[in-house]
Design an enzyme around this catalytic site. Structure first.
Site, PDB file in Angstrom:
ATOM      1  N   VAL A 158       0.763  -1.313   0.289  1.00  0.00           N
ATOM      2  CA  VAL A 158      -0.066   0.448  -0.185  1.00  0.00           C
ATOM      3  C   VAL A 158       1.305   1.162  -0.487  1.00  0.00           C
ATOM      4  O   VAL A 158       0.392   2.263  -0.997  1.00  0.00           O
ATOM      5  CB  VAL A 158      -0.943   0.370   1.362  1.00  0.00           C
ATOM      6  CG1 VAL A 158      -1.921   1.569   1.525  1.00  0.00           C
ATOM      7  CG2 VAL A 158      -2.129  -1.312   0.905  1.00  0.00           C
TER       8      VAL A 158
ATOM      9  N   SER B  99       3.064  -8.170   6.498  1.00  0.00           N
ATOM     10  CA  SER B  99       1.796  -8.650   5.692  1.00  0.00           C
ATOM     11  C   SER B  99       2.570  -8.897   4.636  1.00  0.00           C
ATOM     12  O   SER B  99       2.339  -9.990   3.659  1.00  0.00           O
ATOM     13  CB  SER B  99       0.536  -8.642   5.414  1.00  0.00           C
ATOM     14  OG  SER B  99       0.011  -7.801   7.063  1.00  0.00           O
TER      15      SER B  99
ATOM     16  N   SER C 178       5.152  -9.261   2.882  1.00  0.00           N
ATOM     17  CA  SER C 178       6.526  -9.729   3.058  1.00  0.00           C
ATOM     18  C   SER C 178       6.240 -11.101   2.754  1.00  0.00           C
ATOM     19  O   SER C 178       6.725 -11.682   2.379  1.00  0.00           O
ATOM     20  CB  SER C 178       7.827  -9.918   3.933  1.00  0.00           C
ATOM     21  OG  SER C 178       7.850  -8.060   3.818  1.00  0.00           O
ATOM     22  N   HIS C 179       5.571 -12.032   3.751  1.00  0.00           N
ATOM     23  CA  HIS C 179       4.660 -13.447   3.358  1.00  0.00           C
ATOM     24  C   HIS C 179       3.461 -13.536   1.997  1.00  0.00           C
ATOM     25  O   HIS C 179       3.080 -15.073   2.452  1.00  0.00           O
ATOM     26  CB  HIS C 179       4.704 -13.672   4.858  1.00  0.00           C
ATOM     27  CG  HIS C 179       3.695 -13.397   5.629  1.00  0.00           C
ATOM     28  ND1 HIS C 179       3.685 -12.661   6.545  1.00  0.00           N
ATOM     29  CD2 HIS C 179       2.144 -13.674   5.313  1.00  0.00           C
ATOM     30  CE1 HIS C 179       2.108 -12.631   6.708  1.00  0.00           C
ATOM     31  NE2 HIS C 179       2.046 -13.001   5.990  1.00  0.00           N
TER      32      HIS C 179
ATOM     33  N   HIS D 152      -3.286 -16.735   9.880  1.00  0.00           N
ATOM     34  CA  HIS D 152      -4.018 -16.990   9.243  1.00  0.00           C
ATOM     35  C   HIS D 152      -2.541 -18.029   8.938  1.00  0.00           C
ATOM     36  O   HIS D 152      -1.631 -17.834   7.956  1.00  0.00           O
ATOM     37  CB  HIS D 152      -4.254 -16.193   7.846  1.00  0.00           C
ATOM     38  CG  HIS D 152      -4.146 -16.458   6.801  1.00  0.00           C
ATOM     39  ND1 HIS D 152      -5.803 -17.513   6.363  1.00  0.00           N
ATOM     40  CD2 HIS D 152      -3.560 -17.056   5.218  1.00  0.00           C
ATOM     41  CE1 HIS D 152      -5.288 -17.931   5.209  1.00  0.00           C
ATOM     42  NE2 HIS D 152      -4.626 -17.432   4.661  1.00  0.00           N
TER      43      HIS D 152
ATOM     44  N   TYR E 222      -7.864 -22.614   0.087  1.00  0.00           N
ATOM     45  CA  TYR E 222      -7.428 -21.790  -1.284  1.00  0.00           C
ATOM     46  C   TYR E 222      -5.978 -22.646  -1.166  1.00  0.00           C
ATOM     47  O   TYR E 222      -5.243 -22.838  -1.112  1.00  0.00           O
ATOM     48  CB  TYR E 222      -6.986 -19.907  -1.392  1.00  0.00           C
ATOM     49  CG  TYR E 222      -6.422 -19.692  -0.424  1.00  0.00           C
ATOM     50  CD1 TYR E 222      -4.921 -19.975  -1.345  1.00  0.00           C
ATOM     51  CD2 TYR E 222      -6.906 -18.932   0.759  1.00  0.00           C
ATOM     52  CE1 TYR E 222      -4.204 -18.817  -0.279  1.00  0.00           C
ATOM     53  CE2 TYR E 222      -5.739 -18.172   1.514  1.00  0.00           C
ATOM     54  CZ  TYR E 222      -4.138 -18.211   1.407  1.00  0.00           C
ATOM     55  OH  TYR E 222      -3.525 -17.157   1.352  1.00  0.00           O
TER      56      TYR E 222
ATOM     57  N   VAL F 125      -2.963  -7.264  -0.491  1.00  0.00           N
ATOM     58  CA  VAL F 125      -2.632  -6.791  -1.722  1.00  0.00           C
ATOM     59  C   VAL F 125      -3.686  -7.012  -3.052  1.00  0.00           C
ATOM     60  O   VAL F 125      -3.133  -6.318  -3.933  1.00  0.00           O
ATOM     61  CB  VAL F 125      -1.907  -8.762  -2.046  1.00  0.00           C
ATOM     62  CG1 VAL F 125      -0.801  -8.124  -3.532  1.00  0.00           C
ATOM     63  CG2 VAL F 125      -1.204  -7.966  -1.409  1.00  0.00           C
ATOM     64  N   THR F 126      -4.533  -7.520  -2.729  1.00  0.00           N
ATOM     65  CA  THR F 126      -5.714  -7.564  -4.050  1.00  0.00           C
ATOM     66  C   THR F 126      -6.176  -6.582  -4.285  1.00  0.00           C
ATOM     67  O   THR F 126      -6.120  -6.251  -5.333  1.00  0.00           O
ATOM     68  CB  THR F 126      -7.390  -8.677  -2.724  1.00  0.00           C
ATOM     69  OG1 THR F 126      -6.312 -10.379  -3.159  1.00  0.00           O
ATOM     70  CG2 THR F 126      -8.013  -8.282  -4.209  1.00  0.00           C
TER      71      THR F 126
ATOM     72  N   ASP G 250     -28.045  11.999   1.535  1.00  0.00           N
ATOM     73  CA  ASP G 250     -29.279  12.644   1.142  1.00  0.00           C
ATOM     74  C   ASP G 250     -29.611  12.747   2.307  1.00  0.00           C
ATOM     75  O   ASP G 250     -29.637  11.943   3.322  1.00  0.00           O
ATOM     76  CB  ASP G 250     -30.503  12.626  -0.204  1.00  0.00           C
ATOM     77  CG  ASP G 250     -30.998  10.371   0.896  1.00  0.00           C
ATOM     78  OD1 ASP G 250     -29.721   9.724   1.558  1.00  0.00           O
ATOM     79  OD2 ASP G 250     -32.143  10.298   0.305  1.00  0.00           O
TER      80      ASP G 250
ATOM     81  N   LEU H  38     -41.997  11.593  14.583  1.00  0.00           N
ATOM     82  CA  LEU H  38     -42.388  12.436  16.493  1.00  0.00           C
ATOM     83  C   LEU H  38     -41.321  11.814  16.866  1.00  0.00           C
ATOM     84  O   LEU H  38     -41.226  10.698  16.881  1.00  0.00           O
ATOM     85  CB  LEU H  38     -43.432  11.454  16.517  1.00  0.00           C
ATOM     86  CG  LEU H  38     -45.220  11.947  15.680  1.00  0.00           C
ATOM     87  CD1 LEU H  38     -46.252  10.287  17.030  1.00  0.00           C
ATOM     88  CD2 LEU H  38     -45.733  12.998  15.440  1.00  0.00           C
ATOM     89  N   TYR H  39     -40.802  12.473  17.208  1.00  0.00           N
ATOM     90  CA  TYR H  39     -39.296  12.973  17.601  1.00  0.00           C
ATOM     91  C   TYR H  39     -39.304  12.974  19.339  1.00  0.00           C
ATOM     92  O   TYR H  39     -40.578  14.529  19.791  1.00  0.00           O
ATOM     93  CB  TYR H  39     -38.543  13.767  16.920  1.00  0.00           C
ATOM     94  CG  TYR H  39     -37.935  13.241  16.241  1.00  0.00           C
ATOM     95  CD1 TYR H  39     -37.160  12.446  15.549  1.00  0.00           C
ATOM     96  CD2 TYR H  39     -38.827  13.732  14.568  1.00  0.00           C
ATOM     97  CE1 TYR H  39     -36.351  12.508  14.244  1.00  0.00           C
ATOM     98  CE2 TYR H  39     -38.438  14.049  13.719  1.00  0.00           C
ATOM     99  CZ  TYR H  39     -37.474  12.932  13.520  1.00  0.00           C
ATOM    100  OH  TYR H  39     -37.023  12.158  11.762  1.00  0.00           O
TER     101      TYR H  39
END
Length: 817
Positions: free
Chosen positions: A14, A44, A46-47, A229, A260, A359-360, A546, A646-647
């Protein structure tokens, strides 16, 4: 131009992407610092295993991934590519997952990425290691692949360095130095490292798993949890012997088992999300020089991987001839809602974060942040789901951050229904009506931490009066036919809705009226008692929100907002002279929407003032007493019926409920839930920000031109809007569906023949009109009334007709009666 002095903390994927993107836009007074060596910093990146699957239910996340693929595919280091575009294959081994792959195919098609659904034989042809007997089908994204994260860091830092960016390795950040300006604004001035101070006008924290630790130096709490992980590598797999290329098969996801896979020559990498959550405090991560391998890599816990290896050998039988040779428990960032954390601190000007980015999405986030910093807004991506200021206060509590981070880890590959609420830490926020709602057997979902009724089982006797059609299986989850009965009862008599979860802001001060004029598109500086529907825009004319603006006093306004980002936006633009204040009054107040043709007959006998059409016109507000309860009554309705919001103060809420409940009994009035509300609002064509329109859309496209008053003076986004008003190429369009079982849920692709031309935003069944309703973004050419299109819904193509809106009460006679 050299630009301001920028320090980027963290030289992972990043930080490197941001340095490259900023310098390519002319900002070269940039320094990148990292506590580790470059380009293998120990974080993260790096691996990271590098699998890039672009499919995501979020359009923004898919587009960030698509840009990452495009950019990394163009990069190389010394002739070695940074991206291997081998494709991505997701396989189903259960009927439920096969149906989910059809839904995922719909998302990625709607977001404009090529995708193909495959039968079992085609899956095995692409990935011959699969056991044909286990596979029911698959989803192929040809442009997915493997990102070489360390190479990507190297390539982008080299490019940035060539433009003058400084890259400083082994510089540990110890503090963020800030100063307070004369007007009371805290600003960053320098980054303090173990090698001295680096002056800075802007600091961007891209520290990944260390992000919360660095952000605290600037007084900012990040809802981010590092979790371990598991990633393992087999030894040689005999059938892969002789594979010269690193990867020849598609990256593979077996989401039914949280797994995966990726090639590495004659070996396989196996990633696993099915083990117990393993959170780590950022403060407990080992220093760079004290870690065994690197700070983001923990020892592999073999017992946690046992089920993964058993399932791998079943899905990929060739692995039975191999062994697990190495493995790690690698740290990655998880947030409370699974989305990145992007944006500027609300308290320290110039301190920005780009955190919880894998990374994605890394290069996409680099571009988004560069645009935001240089131009003042991001034009390439809609970032409202990623803004770091989107959270309520309770969502920053350490217990909440940890629990939800762990939950998101567990659910990474789960099939999540669009209405599915979190399964833990409930209830968190309850309205004053909660006890009565439980007595009525409400089915609760969650909204911003609030327990919000979706329907009430106490209304089941209404089903004897109406035949409510049932939707298909997916839409029937977290649904009841009572939803339809509540909608029809509202149209026939009267119902009250808990609107407490609506964000309420109070704007006060001598400059309040002129401030709101400059922030909104409509004339809100009207007489006391006026209520105005308006928009807030970004600099490029895109819709930021809005809102309704009620003028309750000369210098007092109440805003019905969409969430914390509205508060953040208004606060950032407050005049520095102290003439305007904005505060969130949501928690101390509550709201009941009393709506239906009998609403006035219920309310008037209780009130100490005139609630006739002359006494309180449509889109007007006034203070009154309902029985003994002081209320602010606003005559507006998002269900398209006569009535009021109605508040009152939270301590009077239960009394207000009981008073209205007793008065409704002679009229067979009911309490109704959010399911009915959504159906009724779509029958009237009312838009929902964040669903129907976002930052990427303008008022003319969204059908909200009536909320823009160009003669009311200048406001943010006006100049850009004047350019956009003549260039409308798409519209938010109403579609109707005859088949009740074809009711869709949102985010489905819309087809004109074989071509995907748009996507659905909101959808529900319209019980009053007897048709399904879907709003969709379509090109002008496909949005002609009467035209028949198709909505891709799982494996079906559902016929849908472009229809004039609103579908119900186009004359507005019921609202204004």
């Amino acid at each position: 131009m050299a630009g301001p002095r920028v320090v980027i903390i963290g030289a992972g994927v990043v930080g490197a992407a941001l340095a490259d993107e900023l310098s390519s836009r002319g900002w070269t007074e940039v320094t990148v610092v990292d506590q580790g060596p470059l380009p293998v910093t120990g974080g993260s990146s790096s691996h990271a295993p590098g699998l890039v699957f672009q499919t995501n239910p979020s359009k923004t996340m898919t587009e960030l991934a698509r840009y990452t693929v495009e950019k990394l595919s163009s990069l190389s280091v010394d002739g070695e590519p940074c991206f291997l575009q081998v494709g991505g294959l997701e396989v189903a081994t259960t009927p439920e997952r096969l149906a989910e792959l059809h839904r995922r195919h719909g998302w990625v098609t709607a977001w404009g990425i090529e995708a193909r659904l495959l039968g079992p034989d085609a899956c095995v042809e692409l990935h011959p290691l699969l056991d044909r007997r286990r596979v029911l089908g698959g989803l192929l994204i040809p442009t997915d692949g493997l990102a070489k994260a360390v190479l990507a860091v190297d390539a982008q830092l080299r490019a940035a360095s060539g433009r003058g960016v400084r890259c400083l390795a082994r510089h540990e950040v110890l503090d963020i130095r800030t100063e307070t300006d004369e007007d009371g604004t805290d600003r960053v001035r320098a980054v303090v490292t173990d090698h001295g101070e680096i002056p800075a006008d802007t600091v961007v924290c891209c520290a990944g798993i260390w992000g919360p630790k660095v952000a605290r130096m600037a007084g900012m709490e990040l809802p981010l949890t590092p979790l371990a992980h598991q990633l393992a590598w087999t030894g040689p797999v005999p059938v892969l012997a002789g594979q010269k290329q690193e990867a020849v098969r598609p990256i593979l996801r077996h989401q039914d088992a949280d797994l995966y896979y990726r090639d590495r020559h004659d070996r396989l990498g196996i990633g696993y999300y099915g083990h117990r959550p393993m959170p780590v405090s950022p403060d407990d991560i080992a220093p760079v020089d004290a870690a065994e391998r690197m700070p983001s890599v923990l020892r592999f816990t073999e017992d946690d991987f046992a089920d993964a290896w058993t399932e791998t050998q079943a899905l990929l039988p060739a692995t039975r001839e191999a062994k697990i040779e190495e493995g790690i428990n690698g740290l990655f960032s998880f947030t409370t809602d699974g989305m990145p954390l992007l944006g500027e601190s609300p308290d320290v000007k110039g301190f920005w974060v780009a955190e919880a980015v894998w990374v994605t999405h890394s290069a996409g986030v680099g571009r988004a942040m560069a645009e935001w910093l240089v131009d003042g807004h991001c034009s390439s991506f809609d970032l409202h789901e990623c803004d770091v200021n989107r959270f309520e206060a309770h969502q920053l509590a350490p217990d909440y951050v940890l629990a939800r981070g762990c939950r998101n880890f567990e659910e990474v590959y789960d099939i999540i229904h669009p209405l599915q609420p979190p399964g833990d830490l409930r209830p968190l926020r309850t309205s004053p009506f909660h006890a009565r709602q439980r007595e009525l057997n409400a089915y609760f979902l969650e909204a911003s931490g609030w327990e919000r009724p979706q329907w009430y089982s106490a209304n089941e006797p209404l089903l004897a009066r109406w035949d409510v059609p049932a939707p298909g299986d997916w839409a029937a989850r977290m649904w009841s036919p009572v939803v339809g009965a509540e909608a029809l009862a509202t149209r026939e008599s009267v119902a009250m809705y808990d609107m407490t979860a609506l964000k309420r802001l109070e704007v006060t001060g001598r400059g309040a009226a002129s401030f709101l004029q400059s922030m909104t598109t409509a004339d809100v500086a009207k007489s006391v008692g006026s209520v105005t529907y308006s928009l807030m825009l970004d600099q490029d004319g895109g819709i930021r929100s809005d809102i309704t603006v009620a003028r309750l006093g000369r210098d007092r306004f109440q805003i019905g907002a969409n969430g914390p980002l509205d508060l953040d936006w208004l606060t950032r633009h407050l005049p520095r002279d102290g003439s305007v204040s904005v505060r969130d009054i949501t928690s101390g107040t509550c709201c009941i929407g009393l709506w239906g043709p009998k609403a006035r007959e219920v309310l008037q006998p209780l009130a100490d003032s005139d609630f006739s059409n002359r006494g309180l016109r449509y889109f007007r507000a006034k203070r009154a007493h309902i029985g003994s309860v002081p209320v602010t009554a606003m005559r507006l309705s998002y269900v398209g019926e006569l009535g009021w919001e109605l508040y009152t103060d939270a301590d009077m809420g239960l009394k207000l409920w009981d008073t209205l409940w007793e008065a409704m009994r002679p009229y067979d009035g009911i309490a109704a839930g959010r399911g009915a509300f959504n159906s009724l609002r779509l029958e009237k064509g009312y838009r929902a920000f964040g669903t129907d329109m976002t930052y990427e859309h303008d008022p003319y496209e969204a059908g909200l031109a009536f909320a823009v008053k160009l003669d009311q003076g200048d406001f943010i986004g006006r100049a850009a809007l004047e350019e956009r008003m003549t260039a409308v190429r798409r519209r938010l369009t109403c579609l109707t569906i005859d088949d009740p079982r074809g009711v869709v849920m949102g985010k489905e692709p819309v087809y004109d023949g074989a071509a995907c031309v748009g996507y659905v935003t909101s959808a529900a069944y319209g019980y009053t009109i007897g048709k399904g309703i879907a709003y969709a973004w379509l090109p002008i050419g496909a949005a002609a009334p009467g035209r028949t299109l198709q909505i891709g819904y799982f494996e079906r193509r559902v016929p849908a007709v472009v229809s004039e809106e609103p579908l119900f009460d186009p004359s507005m006679s019921r609202l204004r009666g």
